[in-house]
Design a protein around this motif. Sequence first.
Motif, PDB file in Angstrom:
ATOM      1  N   ASP A  66       3.918 -18.828  -6.639  1.00  0.00           N
ATOM      2  CA  ASP A  66       4.245 -19.298  -7.980  1.00  0.00           C
ATOM      3  C   ASP A  66       4.508 -18.072  -9.133  1.00  0.00           C
ATOM      4  O   ASP A  66       4.429 -18.277 -10.217  1.00  0.00           O
ATOM      5  CB  ASP A  66       3.045 -20.019  -8.264  1.00  0.00           C
ATOM      6  CG  ASP A  66       2.803 -21.187  -7.584  1.00  0.00           C
ATOM      7  OD1 ASP A  66       3.736 -21.788  -7.386  1.00  0.00           O
ATOM      8  OD2 ASP A  66       1.752 -21.463  -7.185  1.00  0.00           O
TER       9      ASP A  66
ATOM     10  N   HIS B 128       2.525   6.354  -6.300  1.00  0.00           N
ATOM     11  CA  HIS B 128       1.358   6.419  -7.281  1.00  0.00           C
ATOM     12  C   HIS B 128       1.058   7.690  -7.354  1.00  0.00           C
ATOM     13  O   HIS B 128       0.308   8.090  -8.470  1.00  0.00           O
ATOM     14  CB  HIS B 128       0.554   5.618  -6.811  1.00  0.00           C
ATOM     15  CG  HIS B 128       0.603   4.192  -6.662  1.00  0.00           C
ATOM     16  ND1 HIS B 128       1.032   2.942  -7.836  1.00  0.00           N
ATOM     17  CD2 HIS B 128       0.993   3.190  -5.592  1.00  0.00           C
ATOM     18  CE1 HIS B 128       1.441   2.051  -7.542  1.00  0.00           C
ATOM     19  NE2 HIS B 128       1.165   2.041  -5.899  1.00  0.00           N
TER      20      HIS B 128
ATOM     21  N   GLN C 199      -3.119  -3.920  -3.322  1.00  0.00           N
ATOM     22  CA  GLN C 199      -4.206  -5.118  -3.490  1.00  0.00           C
ATOM     23  C   GLN C 199      -4.722  -5.375  -2.329  1.00  0.00           C
ATOM     24  O   GLN C 199      -6.005  -5.624  -2.225  1.00  0.00           O
ATOM     25  CB  GLN C 199      -3.262  -6.470  -3.904  1.00  0.00           C
ATOM     26  CG  GLN C 199      -2.795  -6.315  -5.082  1.00  0.00           C
ATOM     27  CD  GLN C 199      -1.943  -7.322  -5.574  1.00  0.00           C
ATOM     28  OE1 GLN C 199      -0.976  -7.985  -4.656  1.00  0.00           O
ATOM     29  NE2 GLN C 199      -1.625  -7.788  -6.945  1.00  0.00           N
TER      30      GLN C 199
ATOM     31  N   HIS D 100       6.516   0.209   4.271  1.00  0.00           N
ATOM     32  CA  HIS D 100       5.252   0.610   4.653  1.00  0.00           C
ATOM     33  C   HIS D 100       4.903   0.788   6.081  1.00  0.00           C
ATOM     34  O   HIS D 100       3.983   1.655   6.569  1.00  0.00           O
ATOM     35  CB  HIS D 100       4.407  -0.558   3.915  1.00  0.00           C
ATOM     36  CG  HIS D 100       4.206  -0.340   2.574  1.00  0.00           C
ATOM     37  ND1 HIS D 100       3.395   0.569   1.979  1.00  0.00           N
ATOM     38  CD2 HIS D 100       4.390  -1.453   1.546  1.00  0.00           C
ATOM     39  CE1 HIS D 100       3.476   0.108   0.479  1.00  0.00           C
ATOM     40  NE2 HIS D 100       4.178  -0.667   0.399  1.00  0.00           N
TER      41      HIS D 100
ATOM     42  N   VAL E 265      -0.054 -12.272   1.542  1.00  0.00           N
ATOM     43  CA  VAL E 265       0.993 -12.085   0.606  1.00  0.00           C
ATOM     44  C   VAL E 265       0.740 -10.803  -0.570  1.00  0.00           C
ATOM     45  O   VAL E 265       1.460 -10.612  -1.178  1.00  0.00           O
ATOM     46  CB  VAL E 265       1.588 -13.248  -0.412  1.00  0.00           C
ATOM     47  CG1 VAL E 265       1.727 -14.509   1.038  1.00  0.00           C
ATOM     48  CG2 VAL E 265       0.225 -13.884  -0.862  1.00  0.00           C
ATOM     49  N   LEU E 266      -0.361 -10.380  -0.046  1.00  0.00           N
ATOM     50  CA  LEU E 266      -0.924  -9.369  -1.383  1.00  0.00           C
ATOM     51  C   LEU E 266      -0.157  -8.121  -1.041  1.00  0.00           C
ATOM     52  O   LEU E 266       0.491  -7.913   0.157  1.00  0.00           O
ATOM     53  CB  LEU E 266      -2.302  -8.912  -1.068  1.00  0.00           C
ATOM     54  CG  LEU E 266      -3.466  -9.810  -1.373  1.00  0.00           C
ATOM     55  CD1 LEU E 266      -4.518  -9.438  -1.195  1.00  0.00           C
ATOM     56  CD2 LEU E 266      -3.082 -10.685  -2.929  1.00  0.00           C
TER      57      LEU E 266
ATOM     58  N   GLU F  56       7.016   4.450  -0.870  1.00  0.00           N
ATOM     59  CA  GLU F  56       5.624   5.310  -0.723  1.00  0.00           C
ATOM     60  C   GLU F  56       5.754   6.286   0.175  1.00  0.00           C
ATOM     61  O   GLU F  56       4.867   6.404   1.063  1.00  0.00           O
ATOM     62  CB  GLU F  56       4.497   4.504  -0.688  1.00  0.00           C
ATOM     63  CG  GLU F  56       4.249   3.318  -1.568  1.00  0.00           C
ATOM     64  CD  GLU F  56       2.797   2.928  -2.219  1.00  0.00           C
ATOM     65  OE1 GLU F  56       1.970   3.845  -1.613  1.00  0.00           O
ATOM     66  OE2 GLU F  56       2.715   2.035  -2.675  1.00  0.00           O
TER      67      GLU F  56
HETATM   68  N1  LIG Z   1       2.630 -16.730  -2.547  1.00  0.00           N
HETATM   69  C1  LIG Z   1       2.403 -15.942  -3.751  1.00  0.00           C
HETATM   70  N2  LIG Z   1       1.887 -16.577  -4.835  1.00  0.00           N
HETATM   71  C2  LIG Z   1       1.480 -15.716  -5.705  1.00  0.00           C
HETATM   72  N3  LIG Z   1       1.597 -14.211  -5.803  1.00  0.00           N
HETATM   73  C3  LIG Z   1       2.247 -13.753  -4.705  1.00  0.00           C
HETATM   74  C4  LIG Z   1       2.882 -14.572  -3.565  1.00  0.00           C
HETATM   75  N4  LIG Z   1       3.284 -13.726  -2.773  1.00  0.00           N
HETATM   76  C5  LIG Z   1       3.149 -12.462  -3.269  1.00  0.00           C
HETATM   77  N5  LIG Z   1       2.614 -12.510  -4.500  1.00  0.00           N
HETATM   78  C6  LIG Z   1       2.422 -11.429  -5.316  1.00  0.00           C
HETATM   79  O1  LIG Z   1       3.399 -10.783  -5.486  1.00  0.00           O
HETATM   80  C7  LIG Z   1       3.220  -9.341  -5.575  1.00  0.00           C
HETATM   81  C8  LIG Z   1       4.192  -8.669  -4.402  1.00  0.00           C
HETATM   82  O2  LIG Z   1       4.029  -7.371  -4.840  1.00  0.00           O
HETATM   83  P1  LIG Z   1       4.501  -5.912  -4.135  1.00  0.00           P
HETATM   84  O3  LIG Z   1       4.173  -6.009  -2.594  1.00  0.00           O
HETATM   85  O4  LIG Z   1       6.112  -6.033  -4.357  1.00  0.00           O
HETATM   86  O5  LIG Z   1       3.927  -5.026  -4.943  1.00  0.00           O
HETATM   87  P2  LIG Z   1       4.116  -3.381  -5.185  1.00  0.00           P
HETATM   88  O6  LIG Z   1       4.589  -3.280  -6.532  1.00  0.00           O
HETATM   89  O7  LIG Z   1       4.664  -2.932  -3.923  1.00  0.00           O
HETATM   90  O8  LIG Z   1       2.762  -3.321  -5.072  1.00  0.00           O
HETATM   91  P3  LIG Z   1       1.880  -1.909  -4.347  1.00  0.00           P
HETATM   92  O9  LIG Z   1       1.818  -0.886  -5.119  1.00  0.00           O
HETATM   93  O10 LIG Z   1       0.497  -2.253  -4.192  1.00  0.00           O
HETATM   94  O11 LIG Z   1       2.420  -1.543  -3.298  1.00  0.00           O
HETATM   95  C9  LIG Z   1       1.836  -9.176  -5.327  1.00  0.00           C
HETATM   96  O12 LIG Z   1       1.211  -8.887  -6.708  1.00  0.00           O
HETATM   97  C10 LIG Z   1       1.467 -10.326  -4.852  1.00  0.00           C
HETATM   98  O13 LIG Z   1       0.013 -10.616  -5.330  1.00  0.00           O
END
Ligand SMILES: Nc1ncnc2c1ncn2[C@@H]1O[C@H](COP(=O)(O)OP(=O)(O)OP(=O)(O)O)[C@@H](O)[C@H]1O
Lengths: 257, 208, 208, 70, 225, 225
Positions: B13, B189, C135, B81, C130-131, B157
């Motif tokens: 979402d 980071h 996260q 990753h 999905v995090l 990263e």
């Molecule tokens: N089904 C879902 N519903 C809501 N949010 C989602 C869903 N799937 C993924 N997300 C969100 O989408 C984002 C994916 O982020 P991504 O992996 O691209 O982040 P990033 O910038 O690489 O972060 P990091 O620095 O931690 O690696 C996360 O915030 C995650 O919580």
Amino acid sequence: MRDLDNKDLRGRSLLRFASPQVFYPVAGLLAPWFAGIAAVLTVIGLYIGFFVAPTDFQQGEVYRVIFIHVPAAWMSMLVYLVMAFWSAVGLVMNTRLSFMMARALAPTGAIFCFIALWTGALWGKPTWGTYWVWDARLTSQLLLLFLYLGYMALTEAIEDARRADRAGAIIALVGAINVPIIYFSVQWWNTLHQGASVSITKAPTMATTMLMGMLIMAIAAWAYTIAVAFWRVRPIILERERHTDWVGAELERLGSR
Amino acid sequence: MLAATDLACLKGDRLLFRALGLVLDAGRMLRVAGPNGYGKTSLLRILCGLSQPEHGMVRWRGRDIRAVRDDFHAELLYLGHAPALNDLLTPLENLRFALHAGGDAVPEADCVAALERIGLGDQLDLPARVLSQGQRRRVGLARLFVAGSRPLWVLDEPFTALDVAAVADLAATLEAHCVAGGIVVLTTHQDAPFASAPDVLDLAELAC
Amino acid sequence: MLAATDLACLKGDRLLFRALGLVLDAGRMLRVAGPNGYGKTSLLRILCGLSQPEHGMVRWRGRDIRAVRDDFHAELLYLGHAPALNDLLTPLENLRFALHAGGDAVPEADCVAALERIGLGDQLDLPARVLSQGQRRRVGLARLFVAGSRPLWVLDEPFTALDVAAVADLAATLEAHCVAGGIVVLTTHQDAPFASAPDVLDLAELAC
Amino acid sequence: MQWESWSAFWDMGGAAVFVWGSYGVTAACIVAELMLVFRRRSETARRLSRLRRAAPSGRPAPGVSEESVR
Amino acid sequence: MSGAGSAFAAVLRRDLTLAWRGRADVLVTLAFFVVVVCLFPFGVGAETNQLRAIGPGVLWVAALLSTLLSLHRLFAQDHADGTLEQLLLSPEPAALWVTAKIVAHWIVTGLPLVVVAPGLALLFDVERDALGVLTVSLALGTPILALIGAIGAALTLGLRGGGVLLALLVLPLYVPVLIFGAGAVDAVLGGMGASAHLLLLGGGLLGAVALAPFACAAALRIAVE
Amino acid sequence: MSGAGSAFAAVLRRDLTLAWRGRADVLVTLAFFVVVVCLFPFGVGAETNQLRAIGPGVLWVAALLSTLLSLHRLFAQDHADGTLEQLLLSPEPAALWVTAKIVAHWIVTGLPLVVVAPGLALLFDVERDALGVLTVSLALGTPILALIGAIGAALTLGLRGGGVLLALLVLPLYVPVLIFGAGAVDAVLGGMGASAHLLLLGGGLLGAVALAPFACAAALRIAVE
Ligand SMILES: Nc1ncnc2c1ncn2[C@@H]1O[C@H](COP(=O)(O)OP(=O)(O)OP(=O)(O)O)[C@@H](O)[C@H]1O
Ligand code: HEM
Ligand SMILES: Nc1ncnc2c1ncn2[C@@H]1O[C@H](COP(=O)(O)OP(=O)(O)OP(=O)(O)O)[C@@H](O)[C@H]1O
Ligand SMILES: [Mg+2]
Ligand SMILES: [Mg+2]
């Protein structure tokens, strides 16, 4: 994101209906009509089936199962083919709506498949003396049920809708190629011990009333399938398009009711 | 050479970003910045063609990458990753496989040289399973020292788990690649010791 | 309270360190330093009792940890490279499970508070799968904000994948823990923004 | 008309279990399917409205121009 | 660039190396086959006539189950460690290296079954004449099983419960292979000649070789997304 | 600290939640059972008498195989993501939460088999009287299978080819269970009464409950080292 609607599908061509936004209200409009047709035809069909069609001289009254058994069996096979068709369209033309249609059809197909098996099994007990034999037709129907269950389990197991659509489409197509293969292989395998084959023959007039009943019930099953598929596809469309403006408007309309 | 227009990425979402555009010419380095979970990884995967954006398009040398997928991939090196390491194979075997499967036929000696260059000279014959976290990352990074022919590097990263010396060395390598006309897109980071700071695309500013 | 005497660690043919001794009293923070592959992770796992040293002994409050395993583990919090996250469960469920399974009965509200504290307030209901990378790490680290009762924290590269704000926050938390009389053992390659530099045990000096 | 009486009708010439078992299960399947379909519909509407209320229309696009990154 | 085929050779070589490195694996699929076959007499009783009747069928079912059981590992490892991503980013056609993976998998898991099957058939007292046909039918059938199964493995990749979901997806598709395979042996035992069955199996194999790698490659692209 | 049992409850609750979350899983082990049972007639032919004779045996073998197939997932996930490490660092006795994991696993995969088995037996035209004994024998036998299997799963954890190595390790131990389980049904069909078999199964279950969790916990400690 509200403005991400595809503007290129606004044309006047038939393809216009491939746009979920256009199809959504059309489906909502048509579904009740198909449901009505299904209800009326079912009443007529059942009336013919129970009150006009005569008793079968071999089987007695049991044969009246035929009025649901055969339409359900036909529908279950047809629905799978339609699903495979929509899947192919989706993969080739990249239209989201076709995948949604395929997924909306699957549960109905599976239910008809189950009904055909169930009624067949209940019919088998008094006529063949057993609920189940490994007859070619029965077996291929059972495998068809597994194909349906596999499709549904797979699409449910994948959470991302777009991935689920495409994965489901692949298995639907692979399954569709296999349906005829299954059908013939099973027949080959079990021609030697074909179970009791039942003939439903009597005076021609009776055959016609029976046939009438069966056909009417079959058309009712068609109409029912279309109605349910339309009803089922509508929430799927809302879910997929939830970030567009029109869904927002639609939700407000639904909410205010 | 790499250009993205009007990208939007939707996860569940959550709309991570929209209306994201970028243009990267030869010799540029772009650092995608942003707090955790703001969509850096998601953006990189879209740029590589590993996932499809909700909206928008990525172009390589002016052509949609979906149309010229194989040509694009022949010029792309992506390290995500996951280290793409098989635990039963040695670093050397892993590297050689990665190169051959990617269509680069590199002589064995070059692979050994790259691994020694990145500090795995003593681990050439160990199964990857027993390597330390930082050593595992290095095996993946070793590709940077052989695949000189690929102009576009997309690195998620790359400094994670590396010790201080390795971080400095890697930063120098990336800068050298840009000087030689390559393109680097990376996330990190940490403060990497670049001689000249790369361009920054901050997803925090774009967040919806 | 935590003391190790004459530890030696042998991996395959390689003796990583030997004659390693350390004593950590309440309120100390120890940073285990060293280049990649010098045995930091191996040392931490030995200190926790997850693997056995080739030689030597680890004592907690003066007793061999192998003899008082359960008591020792009741006072220990170890976070390793793997985040101990089930992909199907939400961060909240994962955290609650980790606590309950560890024998800490923590009220739900505290878990939620810890997760919000660490910046996962919006992700409480998402499956961990999905995090984003950062996260995921945060879910594991959230235990630091509830398990106040455990004096000994052993953390393997806790700053990995965290963004700048989270790194600073975590560093402050670790220092607060020491001030409150806890013990922290950690490894990291990054320069963490500690107010007062921790003790350092450099494995490079000990290397055989 | 085929049947002498309603009880004869319900008895189905002794095959009541089989005939009514078939029709009954079919009816149950259809009723269950319809119920699920309509419940899904109202649930979806409710869920989506909740989501929209939680995250009202996003800020206008910050309009990253191509130059901002060059 | 070394031209098309480099990826095919690299994948084939690597997967065979891996199998050799994790030597137990090769033995173990085989062992599973053997154990399942030997389990049956315990389940159904050891009457010779009955065993002889069900022998070829049991062997075929066991071959099918052990193929199935080994399938979930076909892409799982590569998916978990990111290798799959890299392969999909390779400029070479995906169907090519997918085929290489399947071929390697069959060499490691299918071929040994084909080799030991005649020996096991003797345990069930299957007639000598039928042994040849049994072997040929397995040699033609197990590659089909591997090819179809690979599609299922790709589709269920990374899903929880994938191993068993895989079973549900592919078993209906396996039925025709099983019928013709076991049917071939029965036909010989019934004195009818098995060439029709074997031809059909051969045709099926050609069809599967032509189509499965593409379906599989498409499924893999979906899986990593 | 909330005293012993907290870990048991936490693990049980979590594993059931997980099963519910990945709902397909529950259905899918079941589906595998159903599919394997239905496959047999294709292999051995559809003659009713023959099917009736092998029916109970086939059901038992299928139950055994599907238990086996689902076993490799018992600890795999927790091992991969580090949860197992954390559980072993818990101050509570490992045998306790290991039992919780096994119980949850049986509820999710074993119980459904027991429930549907009588229905499937009808496909093989097994006699009515035997259905009850079949169900009871499965209800007593499948927990034993799960307990023994858990030891195997712990021992093969993290090994490449673990799934099939596991099969090789536990199948010999499963044989006695299979013999008594399938034997109970045969005894009833032969008019001899099955109480002796069932008592033996019950005793086996008690023994397994008492011993397996400890073996399993020890194996897990070795696996994470
Ligand atoms: N089904 C879902 N519903 C809501 N949010 C989602 C869903 N799937 C993924 N997300 C969100 O989408 C984002 C994916 O982020 P991504 O992996 O691209 O982040 P990033 O910038 O690489 O972060 P990091 O620095 O931690 O690696 C996360 O915030 C995650 O919580
Ligand atoms: C579980 C058991 C059964 C299953 C799965 C089953 C399945 C099917 C299927 C798939 C069809 C459509 C086939 C076609 O049109 O080619 C069909 C048609 C039919 N079935 Fe069944 N059947 C079962 C049992 C029975 C029994 C017991 C009878 C009667 C004794 C029966 C009588 C018929 C008849 C008369 C038709 C229509 C034939 C025709 O249109 O060609 N079925 N059944
Ligand atoms: N069987 C073996 N033979 C030789 N060396 C081995 C063997 N197993 C492990 N090693 C070495 O032992 C070391 C293990 O290091 P460890 O994981 O403790 O390192 P670390 O200090 O945590 O490194 P990092 O900073 O990369 O995490 C590695 O250098 C590895 O190569
Ligand atoms: Mg990321
Ligand atoms: Mg380390």
